[in-house]
Every structure is written in structure tokens, then in C-alpha cells.
Design a protein around this motif. Sequence first.
Motif, PDB file in Angstrom:
ATOM      1  N   GLY A  65      15.093   4.337  -2.355  1.00 53.61           N
ATOM      2  CA  GLY A  65      14.678   5.632  -2.862  1.00 53.61           C
ATOM      3  C   GLY A  65      13.358   6.157  -2.356  1.00 53.61           C
ATOM      4  O   GLY A  65      12.935   7.247  -2.744  1.00 53.61           O
ATOM      5  N   ALA A  66      12.665   5.402  -1.500  1.00 53.58           N
ATOM      6  CA  ALA A  66      11.421   5.910  -0.932  1.00 53.58           C
ATOM      7  C   ALA A  66      11.703   7.159  -0.101  1.00 53.58           C
ATOM      8  O   ALA A  66      12.769   7.299   0.498  1.00 53.58           O
ATOM      9  N   PRO A 122       7.574  10.327  -8.722  1.00 56.02           N
ATOM     10  CA  PRO A 122       6.781  10.783  -7.578  1.00 56.02           C
ATOM     11  C   PRO A 122       7.518  10.547  -6.275  1.00 56.02           C
ATOM     12  O   PRO A 122       8.511   9.825  -6.229  1.00 56.02           O
ATOM     13  N   ARG A 123       7.013  11.158  -5.227  1.00 58.01           N
ATOM     14  CA  ARG A 123       7.473  10.829  -3.887  1.00 58.01           C
ATOM     15  C   ARG A 123       6.804   9.520  -3.478  1.00 58.01           C
ATOM     16  O   ARG A 123       5.593   9.363  -3.651  1.00 58.01           O
ATOM     17  N   ILE A 124       7.573   8.598  -2.956  1.00 60.85           N
ATOM     18  CA  ILE A 124       7.039   7.299  -2.567  1.00 60.85           C
ATOM     19  C   ILE A 124       7.096   7.167  -1.053  1.00 60.85           C
ATOM     20  O   ILE A 124       8.163   7.334  -0.447  1.00 60.85           O
ATOM     21  N   VAL A 125       5.947   6.886  -0.455  1.00 61.58           N
ATOM     22  CA  VAL A 125       5.862   6.675   0.983  1.00 61.58           C
ATOM     23  C   VAL A 125       5.625   5.195   1.240  1.00 61.58           C
ATOM     24  O   VAL A 125       4.658   4.613   0.734  1.00 61.58           O
ATOM     25  N   VAL A 126       6.492   4.576   2.001  1.00 61.16           N
ATOM     26  CA  VAL A 126       6.351   3.176   2.355  1.00 61.16           C
ATOM     27  C   VAL A 126       5.291   3.041   3.444  1.00 61.16           C
ATOM     28  O   VAL A 126       5.343   3.750   4.446  1.00 61.16           O
ATOM     29  N   VAL A 127       4.335   2.155   3.232  1.00 63.26           N
ATOM     30  CA  VAL A 127       3.281   1.913   4.216  1.00 63.26           C
ATOM     31  C   VAL A 127       3.384   0.459   4.665  1.00 63.26           C
ATOM     32  O   VAL A 127       3.346  -0.456   3.845  1.00 63.26           O
ATOM     33  N   THR A 128       3.527   0.250   5.967  1.00 63.98           N
ATOM     34  CA  THR A 128       3.722  -1.100   6.471  1.00 63.98           C
ATOM     35  C   THR A 128       3.094  -1.275   7.835  1.00 63.98           C
ATOM     36  O   THR A 128       2.666  -0.302   8.469  1.00 63.98           O
ATOM     37  N   THR A 129       3.033  -2.505   8.287  1.00 63.13           N
ATOM     38  CA  THR A 129       2.389  -2.826   9.564  1.00 63.13           C
ATOM     39  C   THR A 129       3.325  -2.620  10.745  1.00 63.13           C
ATOM     40  O   THR A 129       2.899  -2.185  11.810  1.00 63.13           O
ATOM     41  N   PHE A 130       4.619  -2.909  10.548  1.00 58.95           N
ATOM     42  CA  PHE A 130       5.563  -2.896  11.665  1.00 58.95           C
ATOM     43  C   PHE A 130       6.624  -1.816  11.459  1.00 58.95           C
ATOM     44  O   PHE A 130       7.294  -1.776  10.423  1.00 58.95           O
ATOM     45  N   LEU A 161      11.710   4.685  -9.798  1.00 61.18           N
ATOM     46  CA  LEU A 161      12.712   5.753  -9.748  1.00 61.18           C
ATOM     47  C   LEU A 161      13.731   5.638 -10.875  1.00 61.18           C
ATOM     48  O   LEU A 161      14.297   6.639 -11.312  1.00 61.18           O
ATOM     49  N   ALA A 162      13.957   4.424 -11.354  1.00 67.75           N
ATOM     50  CA  ALA A 162      14.956   4.215 -12.416  1.00 67.75           C
ATOM     51  C   ALA A 162      14.419   4.571 -13.792  1.00 67.75           C
ATOM     52  O   ALA A 162      15.213   4.834 -14.706  1.00 67.75           O
ATOM     53  N   THR A 163      13.099   4.602 -13.950  1.00 71.98           N
ATOM     54  CA  THR A 163      12.536   4.762 -15.295  1.00 71.98           C
ATOM     55  C   THR A 163      11.836   6.090 -15.533  1.00 71.98           C
ATOM     56  O   THR A 163      11.502   6.406 -16.672  1.00 71.98           O
ATOM     57  N   LEU A 164      11.622   6.872 -14.487  1.00 74.57           N
ATOM     58  CA  LEU A 164      10.939   8.155 -14.652  1.00 74.57           C
ATOM     59  C   LEU A 164      11.912   9.298 -14.385  1.00 74.57           C
ATOM     60  O   LEU A 164      12.625   9.292 -13.381  1.00 74.57           O
ATOM     61  N   THR A 165      11.916  10.294 -15.265  1.00 70.17           N
ATOM     62  CA  THR A 165      12.811  11.431 -15.083  1.00 70.17           C
ATOM     63  C   THR A 165      12.329  12.359 -13.978  1.00 70.17           C
ATOM     64  O   THR A 165      13.121  13.049 -13.351  1.00 70.17           O
ATOM     65  N   ASP A 166      11.035  12.403 -13.752  1.00 67.22           N
ATOM     66  CA  ASP A 166      10.473  13.233 -12.683  1.00 67.22           C
ATOM     67  C   ASP A 166       9.576  12.341 -11.824  1.00 67.22           C
ATOM     68  O   ASP A 166       8.348  12.433 -11.872  1.00 67.22           O
ATOM     69  N   GLU A 218       2.036   5.250 -16.081  1.00 62.03           N
ATOM     70  CA  GLU A 218       0.950   5.763 -16.909  1.00 62.03           C
ATOM     71  C   GLU A 218       0.368   7.068 -16.366  1.00 62.03           C
ATOM     72  O   GLU A 218       0.131   8.014 -17.114  1.00 62.03           O
ATOM     73  N   LEU A 219       0.156   7.134 -15.041  1.00 62.81           N
ATOM     74  CA  LEU A 219      -0.579   8.253 -14.462  1.00 62.81           C
ATOM     75  C   LEU A 219       0.299   9.378 -13.943  1.00 62.81           C
ATOM     76  O   LEU A 219      -0.189  10.494 -13.732  1.00 62.81           O
ATOM     77  N   ARG A 220       1.573   9.105 -13.680  1.00 60.90           N
ATOM     78  CA  ARG A 220       2.514  10.111 -13.192  1.00 60.90           C
ATOM     79  C   ARG A 220       1.963  10.898 -11.987  1.00 60.90           C
ATOM     80  O   ARG A 220       1.782  12.120 -12.059  1.00 60.90           O
ATOM     81  N   PRO A 221       1.692  10.211 -10.886  1.00 57.23           N
ATOM     82  CA  PRO A 221       1.158  10.902  -9.702  1.00 57.23           C
ATOM     83  C   PRO A 221       2.237  11.719  -8.999  1.00 57.23           C
ATOM     84  O   PRO A 221       3.432  11.634  -9.329  1.00 57.23           O
ATOM     85  N   ASP A 222       1.811  12.475  -8.013  1.00 58.50           N
ATOM     86  CA  ASP A 222       2.755  13.232  -7.185  1.00 58.50           C
ATOM     87  C   ASP A 222       3.286  12.377  -6.038  1.00 58.50           C
ATOM     88  O   ASP A 222       4.446  12.515  -5.639  1.00 58.50           O
ATOM     89  N   VAL A 223       2.420  11.519  -5.495  1.00 54.49           N
ATOM     90  CA  VAL A 223       2.775  10.700  -4.335  1.00 54.49           C
ATOM     91  C   VAL A 223       2.253   9.281  -4.543  1.00 54.49           C
ATOM     92  O   VAL A 223       1.155   9.089  -5.082  1.00 54.49           O
TER      93      VAL A 223
END
Length: 231
Positions: A112-113, A91-99, A84-89, A59-64
Motif C-alpha cells: 500500500g505504499a 497518509p501517503r507512505i513513501v518507502v525510503v531504502t538504500t537499494f 493502512l488497515a487501521t486508519l480511515t484517512d 496519534e499524529l495523523r500526518p499527510d506523508v
Amino acid sequence: MTSSPAGTPEQGAAPLRIVLADDERMVRTALRVILSAEPDLEVVGEAATGAEAVSVVRELRPDVVLMDVRMPDIDGIRATEQILATLTDPPRIVVVTTFENDSYVYEALRAGASGFLLKRAEAEALVGAVRLVARSDSLLFPSAVRALAAEHARRSRPQAPPWVARLTERESEVLRLMATGLTNAEIAARMGVGPATVKSHVAGVLAKTGTRDRTQAVIAAYEAGFVRDGG
């Protein structure tokens, strides 16, 4: 690479639009407070589950997107794949995790992150990572994840895929330098050529490896045994 120093915004650039996806409200609140304090960063949406993240991003089409790996409904890996499979452009996806040695991190990068960040990272590191990953010639791929990729390659005993033989000598050199996290400008300085030449070689690497960005190209290089831990 932009003309701005690493981790700093470009003058006059529109704010980077960010979506936060984490099942813990306190984590999302903390991230929002840190990021919203920066004039060049704007948090435009939040999600508490993987499915909600997919919907909000569409809905929002962010950059990140800052994406928690372990979430209810669908996890961050599946959410990343669906975005990544449904948007032609996308966003960059950053994985955030504890370990940092979480195998989920590596699977999310394979899905694809574009990068990886620890939840315990300092505020300055978080802000810098968001700016960094938004740049097309930057790689948010710490040594801990390189080690995961190398370990995966050792376990699977990879055979060189056809694309390895199709790389030119210069493209091979560029890919190995990409795997160390260097930007186009840094690679150009190392090789003694212009940034435009490096950009052309990077495009050739992406085309021949069949990957969408630098992170995916480096993942492919590790899985093919083309590079090993340490580049």
C-alpha cells in the motif's frame, strides 16, 4: 494535478505534515533538516522502529510518512499494512531504502505504499518527492520499480483477472498511461480530453480493480500482465 509546477507548493496551502520512520538517528536528523528548511513542509514526528511508526502515525495523523523498509521490531512493510488497515484517512507512505532493486520495495508498494525514494537522493529530489506524493493524481513510481513489477509478473505468469474485461476502452487507455507515471492533466493532453473526464476514468479504474490509489492500480495492472515494463 494542481496548478503549481511539478515539485512546487501551492500558495496559501497548509504545510504538509510529515513523520519520519528510520532506525538510524542520523538519517532521521538529515531528513528533518532538509524538510524543515521548506516553509510548506513540517516534520511532526519520528519513529525508530516499525511498531513505533504505527503508533506515532495513529496519534499524529500526518499527510506523508517517509518509511524505511528495514527496521527492527516490525519492518516497514508490516508497518505500512497496519497503518493502512487501521486508519480511515491514511497518509501517503513513501518507502525510503538504500537499494533501488530491493525486493522489499516492491513488497512495500504491494502493501500500500504510494511511492519509493532512495536514501542517496539529492535534497531537491527528496523535497519534490514529498510534495509530489501528496498530490492525489501523481505517481512516485520510478522505472526501477516498474522493472521489479514487470519481473514479478514474468515469474508468476499471470492470468488476466475479471476486472480486465470490465474496463472500458478509455479506462484501459488511462490505466496504461497511468503506468507511465503521467498525471491527470498530462493524460488529458495526450488523449485530447478534459482533466475532469480523465478523473472520472481514473475513478472507474480504481473501482473496477478494487484498489485504493493510482500506485495500487498500476501494481495490479503489472501483476495481471495488463501492462509490461515500459508501460
